[in-house]
Motif scaffolding. Structure first.
Motif, PDB file in Angstrom:
ATOM      1  N   MET A   1     -10.130  -0.880 -11.734  1.00 54.33           N
ATOM      2  CA  MET A   1     -10.331  -1.755 -10.582  1.00 54.33           C
ATOM      3  C   MET A   1     -10.377  -0.920  -9.308  1.00 54.33           C
ATOM      4  SD  MET A   1      -6.631  -3.275  -9.550  1.00 54.33           S
ATOM      5  CE  MET A   1      -7.189  -3.306  -7.869  1.00 54.33           C
ATOM      6  N   THR A   2     -11.171  -1.332  -8.345  1.00 51.21           N
ATOM      7  CA  THR A   2     -11.238  -0.670  -7.057  1.00 51.21           C
ATOM      8  C   THR A   2     -10.137  -1.190  -6.155  1.00 51.21           C
ATOM      9  OG1 THR A   2     -13.628  -0.434  -7.259  1.00 51.21           O
ATOM     10  CG2 THR A   2     -12.681  -0.230  -5.054  1.00 51.21           C
ATOM     11  N   VAL A   3      -9.418  -0.296  -5.516  1.00 50.02           N
ATOM     12  CA  VAL A   3      -8.355  -0.692  -4.594  1.00 50.02           C
ATOM     13  C   VAL A   3      -8.978  -1.188  -3.301  1.00 50.02           C
ATOM     14  CG1 VAL A   3      -6.426   0.138  -3.204  1.00 50.02           C
ATOM     15  CG2 VAL A   3      -6.660   0.873  -5.575  1.00 50.02           C
ATOM     16  N   SER A   4      -8.631  -2.418  -2.906  1.00 53.43           N
ATOM     17  CA  SER A   4      -9.194  -2.976  -1.679  1.00 53.43           C
ATOM     18  C   SER A   4      -8.123  -3.334  -0.655  1.00 53.43           C
ATOM     19  CB  SER A   4     -10.023  -4.229  -1.991  1.00 53.43           C
ATOM     20  OG  SER A   4      -9.224  -5.212  -2.632  1.00 53.43           O
ATOM     21  N   LYS A   5      -6.848  -3.492  -1.093  1.00 54.21           N
ATOM     22  CA  LYS A   5      -5.776  -3.813  -0.145  1.00 54.21           C
ATOM     23  C   LYS A   5      -4.537  -3.011  -0.499  1.00 54.21           C
ATOM     24  CE  LYS A   5      -2.911  -7.438   1.874  1.00 54.21           C
ATOM     25  NZ  LYS A   5      -2.536  -8.881   1.885  1.00 54.21           N
ATOM     26  N   VAL A   6      -4.015  -2.285   0.500  1.00 50.78           N
ATOM     27  CA  VAL A   6      -2.841  -1.439   0.312  1.00 50.78           C
ATOM     28  C   VAL A   6      -1.708  -1.943   1.195  1.00 50.78           C
ATOM     29  CG1 VAL A   6      -1.904   0.898   0.561  1.00 50.78           C
ATOM     30  CG2 VAL A   6      -4.264   0.565  -0.243  1.00 50.78           C
ATOM     31  N   ILE A   7      -0.544  -2.107   0.596  1.00 45.77           N
ATOM     32  CA  ILE A   7       0.672  -2.430   1.338  1.00 45.77           C
ATOM     33  C   ILE A   7       1.401  -1.123   1.611  1.00 45.77           C
ATOM     34  CG2 ILE A   7       2.875  -3.653   1.295  1.00 45.77           C
ATOM     35  CD1 ILE A   7       1.539  -5.541  -0.808  1.00 45.77           C
ATOM     36  N   ILE A   8       1.792  -0.897   2.862  1.00 46.99           N
ATOM     37  CA  ILE A   8       2.494   0.330   3.228  1.00 46.99           C
ATOM     38  C   ILE A   8       3.887  -0.021   3.730  1.00 46.99           C
ATOM     39  CG2 ILE A   8       2.504   2.362   4.726  1.00 46.99           C
ATOM     40  CD1 ILE A   8      -0.551   2.140   4.828  1.00 46.99           C
ATOM     41  N   ALA A   9       4.896   0.477   3.049  1.00 47.77           N
ATOM     42  CA  ALA A   9       6.282   0.293   3.470  1.00 47.77           C
ATOM     43  C   ALA A   9       6.672   1.467   4.347  1.00 47.77           C
ATOM     44  CB  ALA A   9       7.207   0.202   2.262  1.00 47.77           C
ATOM     45  N   GLY A  10       6.859   1.211   5.652  1.00 47.13           N
ATOM     46  CA  GLY A  10       7.227   2.263   6.586  1.00 47.13           C
ATOM     47  C   GLY A  10       6.177   2.467   7.653  1.00 47.13           C
ATOM     48  N   GLY A  11       6.588   2.333   8.909  1.00 43.03           N
ATOM     49  CA  GLY A  11       5.654   2.468  10.016  1.00 43.03           C
ATOM     50  C   GLY A  11       5.838   3.736  10.822  1.00 43.03           C
ATOM     51  N   GLY A  12       6.415   4.766  10.194  1.00 42.81           N
ATOM     52  CA  GLY A  12       6.548   6.054  10.857  1.00 42.81           C
ATOM     53  C   GLY A  12       5.278   6.860  10.762  1.00 42.81           C
ATOM     54  N   VAL A  13       5.422   8.179  10.805  1.00 44.06           N
ATOM     55  CA  VAL A  13       4.258   9.052  10.806  1.00 44.06           C
ATOM     56  C   VAL A  13       3.446   8.884   9.528  1.00 44.06           C
ATOM     57  CG1 VAL A  13       3.465  11.436  10.922  1.00 44.06           C
ATOM     58  CG2 VAL A  13       5.423  10.716  12.303  1.00 44.06           C
ATOM     59  N   ALA A  14       4.120   8.990   8.369  1.00 47.33           N
ATOM     60  CA  ALA A  14       3.396   8.933   7.094  1.00 47.33           C
ATOM     61  C   ALA A  14       2.717   7.586   6.895  1.00 47.33           C
ATOM     62  CB  ALA A  14       4.348   9.223   5.933  1.00 47.33           C
ATOM     63  N   GLY A  15       3.438   6.499   7.174  1.00 41.64           N
ATOM     64  CA  GLY A  15       2.886   5.179   6.917  1.00 41.64           C
ATOM     65  C   GLY A  15       1.706   4.834   7.804  1.00 41.64           C
ATOM     66  N   THR A  16       1.855   5.083   9.108  1.00 40.35           N
ATOM     67  CA  THR A  16       0.779   4.719  10.023  1.00 40.35           C
ATOM     68  C   THR A  16      -0.425   5.639   9.853  1.00 40.35           C
ATOM     69  OG1 THR A  16       2.562   4.115  11.547  1.00 40.35           O
ATOM     70  CG2 THR A  16       0.329   4.003  12.371  1.00 40.35           C
ATOM     71  N   ALA A  17      -0.169   6.924   9.628  1.00 44.42           N
ATOM     72  CA  ALA A  17      -1.290   7.837   9.382  1.00 44.42           C
ATOM     73  C   ALA A  17      -2.032   7.447   8.109  1.00 44.42           C
ATOM     74  CB  ALA A  17      -0.786   9.274   9.285  1.00 44.42           C
ATOM     75  N   THR A  18      -1.305   7.009   7.087  1.00 43.90           N
ATOM     76  CA  THR A  18      -1.963   6.569   5.852  1.00 43.90           C
ATOM     77  C   THR A  18      -2.836   5.352   6.107  1.00 43.90           C
ATOM     78  OG1 THR A  18      -0.177   7.444   4.474  1.00 43.90           O
ATOM     79  CG2 THR A  18      -1.578   5.762   3.494  1.00 43.90           C
ATOM     80  N   ALA A  19      -2.350   4.404   6.906  1.00 47.10           N
ATOM     81  CA  ALA A  19      -3.157   3.224   7.234  1.00 47.10           C
ATOM     82  C   ALA A  19      -4.431   3.622   7.970  1.00 47.10           C
ATOM     83  CB  ALA A  19      -2.335   2.259   8.084  1.00 47.10           C
ATOM     84  N   LEU A  20      -4.317   4.566   8.909  1.00 40.99           N
ATOM     85  CA  LEU A  20      -5.492   5.026   9.642  1.00 40.99           C
ATOM     86  C   LEU A  20      -6.478   5.748   8.722  1.00 40.99           C
ATOM     87  CD1 LEU A  20      -3.644   6.348  12.809  1.00 40.99           C
ATOM     88  CD2 LEU A  20      -5.251   4.423  12.757  1.00 40.99           C
ATOM     89  N   ALA A  21      -5.944   6.556   7.805  1.00 40.36           N
ATOM     90  CA  ALA A  21      -6.809   7.272   6.867  1.00 40.36           C
ATOM     91  C   ALA A  21      -7.517   6.308   5.927  1.00 40.36           C
ATOM     92  CB  ALA A  21      -5.989   8.292   6.078  1.00 40.36           C
ATOM     93  N   LEU A  22      -6.802   5.285   5.475  1.00 45.28           N
ATOM     94  CA  LEU A  22      -7.403   4.286   4.590  1.00 45.28           C
ATOM     95  C   LEU A  22      -8.494   3.503   5.312  1.00 45.28           C
ATOM     96  CD1 LEU A  22      -4.171   3.032   2.818  1.00 45.28           C
ATOM     97  CD2 LEU A  22      -6.094   4.167   1.690  1.00 45.28           C
ATOM     98  N   ARG A  23      -8.234   3.137   6.561  1.00 42.75           N
ATOM     99  CA  ARG A  23      -9.249   2.413   7.320  1.00 42.75           C
ATOM    100  C   ARG A  23     -10.533   3.243   7.442  1.00 42.75           C
ATOM    101  NH1 ARG A  23      -9.881  -1.838  10.854  1.00 42.75           N
ATOM    102  NH2 ARG A  23      -8.583  -2.794   9.250  1.00 42.75           N
ATOM    103  N   LYS A  24     -10.383   4.536   7.622  1.00 40.11           N
ATOM    104  CA  LYS A  24     -11.563   5.397   7.770  1.00 40.11           C
ATOM    105  C   LYS A  24     -12.422   5.397   6.515  1.00 40.11           C
ATOM    106  CE  LYS A  24     -13.161  10.005   8.944  1.00 40.11           C
ATOM    107  NZ  LYS A  24     -12.839  11.426   9.174  1.00 40.11           N
ATOM    108  N   VAL A  25     -11.793   5.288   5.326  1.00 41.23           N
ATOM    109  CA  VAL A  25     -12.577   5.296   4.079  1.00 41.23           C
ATOM    110  C   VAL A  25     -12.898   3.885   3.601  1.00 41.23           C
ATOM    111  CG1 VAL A  25     -11.656   7.537   3.403  1.00 41.23           C
ATOM    112  CG2 VAL A  25     -10.532   5.441   2.564  1.00 41.23           C
ATOM    113  N   GLY A  26     -12.613   2.876   4.428  1.00 40.90           N
ATOM    114  CA  GLY A  26     -13.021   1.513   4.123  1.00 40.90           C
ATOM    115  C   GLY A  26     -12.069   0.712   3.275  1.00 40.90           C
ATOM    116  N   ILE A  27     -10.791   1.093   3.245  1.00 40.98           N
ATOM    117  CA  ILE A  27      -9.793   0.355   2.462  1.00 40.98           C
ATOM    118  C   ILE A  27      -8.839  -0.358   3.412  1.00 40.98           C
ATOM    119  CG2 ILE A  27      -7.907   0.538   0.787  1.00 40.98           C
ATOM    120  CD1 ILE A  27      -9.301   2.998  -0.360  1.00 40.98           C
TER     121      ILE A  27
END
Length: 345
Positions: A1-27
């Motif tokens: 299955m293709t991942v289309s929605k990611v839940i991120i626990a933690g809004g520090g550096v790792a969590g927010t950077a991961t959300a930004l990186a995912l948005r860039k690749v369309g997730i």
């Protein structure tokens, strides 16, 4: 299955950077932060090194971080008598900023890009099945998604959900205190770190150009963790550690205001399991380091870029997680070990 929605626990550096990186690749991603605001550990500061700045540039976040930070250009090493032992440039670009400023910059950028960042959402439990994950929070709310990224720090709840036998963080035997003194009474060169090998502690001092303050930290030995001390108690302890040294450290610490943060220093040399079929760790949750090498934030941002790329390139989450771990484990464990060695000197 293709991942289309990611839940991120933690809004520090790792969590927010991961959300930004995912948005860039369309997730699609949503960030759930336990604290009510984004300013945790407001007084502490850090440096994002060249590798971290390169990772920020990949996710379009370097400009936002540059706007709230200062260059870190060079390091001068001094002894307890104030004599200069050496000097070297810091390979740039590298930037110094408060942890709170970095959190705010990344979270504001995420919000600007349409990424939901929820505060006051402390994860309590998560369960996974063939169709995804369900995450529950202390306020009674729940959310579902395809995968969970545990970017919830050194005391990660996600790490325990993945592996109930995961190792506890290791106390390094050291305390670290951060503070700020008005002006530049020591006459330091701007944007340069003065690292002082004192008789009882290691001190770092820097004067960011235009900030109007001297930023300092003190790292010293402590047999037992000392959590629960007040800012004044941490200041007194740092003063005692440099009382006999002929350097500017004592006067700077004595003149500092109330914005002092002290903490016990922990690391995680290795985490046996970084993921299961639907959950994966990032940042300190996977590989916390003591701050001596100044690589914690940079490693977390690099994790974000690699994890997002893996989830984009692989349809099955577990395949993506394995590819991510293969690229990051050895490098991060080596850096954790190197930082521990540096911090013990």
């Amino acid at each position: 299955m293709t991942v289309s929605k990611v839940i991120i626990a933690g809004g520090g550096v790792a969590g927010t950077a991961t959300a930004l990186a995912l948005r860039k690749v369309g997730i699609e991603a949503e960030v759930y932060e336990a604290h009510a605001s984004g300013g945790a550990a407001a007084g502490a500061f850090l440096t994002v090194m060249r590798n971290g700045m390169a990772a920020l540039a990949e996710i379009g976040a370097a400009e936002a971080v540059n706007a709230v930070s200062f260059p870190a250009r060079a390091v001068a090493l001094l002894n307890a008598q104030g004599q200069r032992l050496g000097h070297r440039p810091i390979e740039g670009p590298a930037r110094s900023l408060t942890r709170a400023a970095l959190y705010r910059a990344l979270q504001e950028l995420a919000t600007t890009r349409g990424i939901p960042v929820h505060h006051g959402k402390r994860m309590t439990v998560a369960s996974s099945g063939p169709d995804g994950v369900e995450v529950s929070f202390a306020d009674g709310s729940r959310v579902t998604g395809d995968v969970l990224v545990g970017a919830d720090g050194i005391h990660s709840r996600t790490r325990r959900l993945i592996d109930p036998y995961a190792p506890e963080p290791r106390y390094s035997g050291q305390h670290v205190v951060y503070g700020y003194a008005p002006g530049n009474p020591a006459g330091l060169d701007v944007d340069e770190y003065h690292m002082v090998r004192g008789s009882r502690a290691f001190f770092g001092l820097t004067v960011p150009d235009g900030d109007g303050r001297t930023w300092w930290f003190a790292r010293f030995h402590g047999e037992q963790p000392a959590a629960g001390r007040s800012p004044d108690q941490w200041r007194d302890l740092a003063l005692e550690m440099c009382r006999d040294d002929a350097t500017a450290a004592h006067a700077l610490i004595a003149s500092s205001g109330a914005d002092i943060v002290g903490s016990d220093s922990y690391d995680i040399p290795t985490t046996p399991r970084w993921h299961n079929a639907r959950m994966v760790l990032a940042g300190d949750a996977a590989h916390a380091a003591v701050p001596a090498a100044a690589q914690g934030a940079s490693m977390a941002i690099e994790d974000a870029v690699v994890l997002a790329s893996a989830l984009h390139d692989h349809d099955e989450p577990v395949t993506a997680f394995t590819a991510y771990e293969d690229r990051r484990r050895a490098e991060t464990e080596e850096m954790v070990a190197a930082s521990a060695r540096l911090g013990s000197q």
